[in-house]
Design an enzyme around this catalytic site. Structure first.
Site, mmCIF file in Angstrom:
data_model
loop_
_atom_site.group_PDB
_atom_site.id
_atom_site.type_symbol
_atom_site.label_atom_id
_atom_site.label_comp_id
_atom_site.label_asym_id
_atom_site.label_seq_id
_atom_site.Cartn_x
_atom_site.Cartn_y
_atom_site.Cartn_z
ATOM 1 N N GLU A 115 -9.691 33.605 -9.887
ATOM 2 C CA GLU A 115 -10.019 32.731 -9.375
ATOM 3 C C GLU A 115 -11.636 32.767 -8.988
ATOM 4 O OE1 GLU A 115 -8.885 30.729 -7.757
ATOM 5 O OE2 GLU A 115 -6.746 31.747 -8.150
ATOM 6 N N GLY B 1 0.832 -1.266 0.259
ATOM 7 C CA GLY B 1 0.279 -0.030 -0.521
ATOM 8 C C GLY B 1 0.855 1.496 0.503
ATOM 9 N N GLY C 204 -1.527 2.118 6.767
ATOM 10 C CA GLY C 204 -1.227 1.993 7.898
ATOM 11 C C GLY C 204 -0.596 0.402 7.950
#
Length: 645
Positions: A426, A203, A208
């Site tokens: 923006e 992973g 984790g």
């Protein structure tokens, strides 16, 4: 403890003796005059440079000492020669004012010679033999390079269980089966099954993998050895293979047990891919690991768990069944997984009533478990800086902005003209994003510089998406060009502020043509990704499998897609220029506006309405907080139990 003290004392004594004897030997050698013969002796006597002379009986040896003032001349003070001890020699010395002495030969000369000349050599040999014995003796002794550095985790030391692991349900199921096998092996063996010899956790960083391994250790109730892949290889040849052997020997003695190797790619990389051929230290270590996992002598009851984020560089022999039977993919969490992970980390923090874990999870796509833990910690720091009693949604928003976009650079000096250009830029992104169908909703717009950006338009996905449609890809390109289109429309000029937008839009357009088959050229892959392993590292090179004529067609299609997206942006801004002006004015006045305020402005609300909305929202939040605090008798809100989702 006593044996260690004895060993240290013995070492100390041997070192002191060796230094003392060496200094004594060197001192004697330095005072003795080299190349001193009988003729030089007679000349020194005639010159009055000799202080004392001694004739040793039963030998022809004459020893003596020079006067101190002549030490530098002869580079020493003592001499020893073979000379005449008869009356002529005595008379010669008497004539020059020297009265010689007579002494019998020293019977202890042999022992003195042995002490000075041979004892240092004997000590060196003894020290060498002692060191070799210590190496063979094993753990805890000096020079025990070949012993494994694996740490044995006890049941009560930093115990982690599966309850503390969230967001990776499939990986938990695979590993829970391993734990179940260790606790009740007959349940599986009676049906002909065998315990997997190895489990590879694959992973991205922060998902984790190590936490899962610690959870297995906490649940299994069997000895758990942990070691890093980099702990095997040292500067000494053969150390890595020796440590692998020792690790599995420890495992067999404690079977059934678990061995966890973190970052196994440090030792398990593809053989023959680097420099050093098949005889470098890392490859010897890998060969020994392969043999221990599934060789002539099987390691029954020893289960290997390894973690890596580079499975592409691992040697194929390491991945075959019989070694790593099971490969567990630990992906980044989805929306539900992020909510669960946030709930786990929020248990430790007092929360306000406005904190919505699901909203935070929706605003953090692509975050790993480690990223989410860092987000909660950053929010706690933000709240602490404001002397708050509990965390509010505002704190999580500030923390997320800091993590994803960088810290605010309010001290950066920006001219009014540049600030105006940024506001229109923006606002252009925002307006195009609101008018196009299928894009993620606008979450926040700011012209406060963050990180490397002068302004940011942030979107918030409503749901997880695993694929991308052609229409959404085209709309994403138009959205990216909204800022450049606004600059051209308002100022009749363009700036470098759209550089990153153009780069991202071009990448999407090229992938639409070359990889996704979303053009008139048809569903063909014109670029394939190669991953050769060179020197232990894979490079994602793209190979072009088309002619120069086809390359021209590809460029033409990419240009068409880019132009189509840019034209859409220009048209939207021209049709809704009044909304563009309202958005720009709001950004110049407030610097940051949220998604609801964007909706108000796009739908025709005046800029002044923003202030009324913010005041009403502030009063509403204050009332909710006061009510919650009164209900909880002044205790921090959200600190009475686990977070519910």
């Amino acid at each position: 403890m006593r044996s260690t003290q004895k060993t240290l004392a013995l070492w100390f004594f041997l070192i002191i003796m060796a230094v003392f004897l060496f200094q004594a030997y060197e001192s004697k050698q330095q005072k003795a005059i080299a190349d001193f013969n009988f003729s030089k002796f007679t000349e020194a006597v005639k010159a009055g440079e000799v202080a004392t002379v001694t004739f040793r009986q039963d030998t022809s040896e004459v020893v003596g000492e020079m006067k101190p003032e002549f030490e530098k001349k002869y580079n020493g003070t003592h001499f020893s020669i073979v000379g005449n001890t008869q009356d002529e020699g005595y008379k010669f010395l008497q004539q020059h004012g020297i009265t010689p002495n007579y002494e019998r030969a020293d019977n202890g000369g042999f022992f003195q010679s042995l002490l000075v000349n041979w004892l240092p050599l004997i000590l060196i040999v003894a020290m060498f033999l002692f060191i070799m014995r210590q190496i063979q003796a094993g753990g805890g002794k000096a020079m025990s390079f070949g012993k494994s550095r694996a740490r044995l985790l006890t049941e009560h030391k930093n115990r982690v269980t599966f309850k503390e692991v969230a967001g990776v349900d499939e990986a938990k199921e695979d590993l829970q089966e391993i734990v179940s096998f260790l606790k009740d092996p007959k349940k599986y063996t009676k049906l002909g099954g065998r315990i997997p010899k190895g489990v590879l956790l694959v992973g991205s960083p922060g998902t984790g993998k190590t936490l899962l391994a610690r959870a297995v250790a906490g649940e299994a109730g069997v000895p758990f050895f942990t070691i890093s892949g980099s702990d095997f290889v040292e500067m000494f040849v053969g150390v890595g293979a020796s440590r692998v052997r020792d690790l599995f020997e420890q495992g067999k003695k404690n079977a059934p047990c678990l061995i966890f190797i973190d970052e196994i790619d440090a030792v398990g990389r593809h053989r023959g891919a680097g420099m050093g051929g098949g005889h470098d230290e890392r490859e010897q270590t890998l060969n020994q690991l392969l043999v221990e996992m599934d060789g002539f002598e099987s390691s029954e009851g020893v289960i290997m768990i390894a973690a890596t984020n580079r499975p592409d560089v691992l040697d194929p022999a390491l991945l075959r069944p019989g070694r790593f039977d099971r490969r567990v993919i630990v992906n980044k969490p989805d929306l539900k997984g992020r909510e669960q992970i946030l709930a786990v980390h929020m248990r430790k923090t007092p929360l306000g009533p406005d904190v919505d874990a699901s909203k935070i999870a929706r605003g953090t796509p692509g975050f790993s478990g480690a990223d989410l833990e860092n987000l909660v910690n950053e929010a706690a720091l933000v709240a602490a800086r404001s002397d708050k009693k509990y965390l509010e949604m505002e704190d999580f928003e500030k923390a997320k902005d800091k993590v994803t976009m960088g810290a605010e650079r309010r001290s950066m000096v920006i001219s009014d003209e540049d600030k105006k250009v940024t506001a229109y830029h923006e606002a252009g992104h925002t307006l195009v994003g609101k008018k196009l169908v299928g894009l993620d909703p606008i979450h926040k717009v700011t012209i406060i510089p963050r990180g490397m950006a002068l302004g940011v338009t942030q979107t918030l996905p409503e749901k997880e998406s695993v694929s991308l449609s052609k229409s959404k890809a085209e709309n994403m390109i138009a959205f990216l060009f909204g800022g450049r289109a606004a600059e051209e429309l308002i100022f009749k000029d363009i700036t470098t502020g759209a550089g990153n937008d153009i780069e991202r839009a071009t990448e999407i357009a090229r992938r639409m043509v070359c990889e996704w088959g979303m053009s008139k050229l048809g569903p063909l892959a014109y670029e394939t990704r190669d991953n050769p392993v060179f020197m232990g590292m894979g490079y994602g090179n793209k190979s072009k499998e088309y002619s120069d004529a086809k390359a021209q067609e590809i460029d033409t299609e990419v240009e068409k897609i880019i132009k189509h997206g840019y034209d859409i942006s220009i048209q939207i801004l021209r049709d809704h220029q009044d909304a563009l002006e309202r958005l720009t004015q709001a950004l110049l006045e407030y610097e940051t506006i949220d998604g609801h305020e964007v909706d108000m402005l796009v739908n025709g609300a005046a800029v002044a309405e923003i202030e009324k909305y913010r005041n009403a929202k502030k009063d509403s939040n204050a009332a909710i907080m006061n009510a919650a605090e009164k209900k909880g008798s002044g205790d921090p809100v959200g600190n009475t139990g686990p977070v519910t989702i």
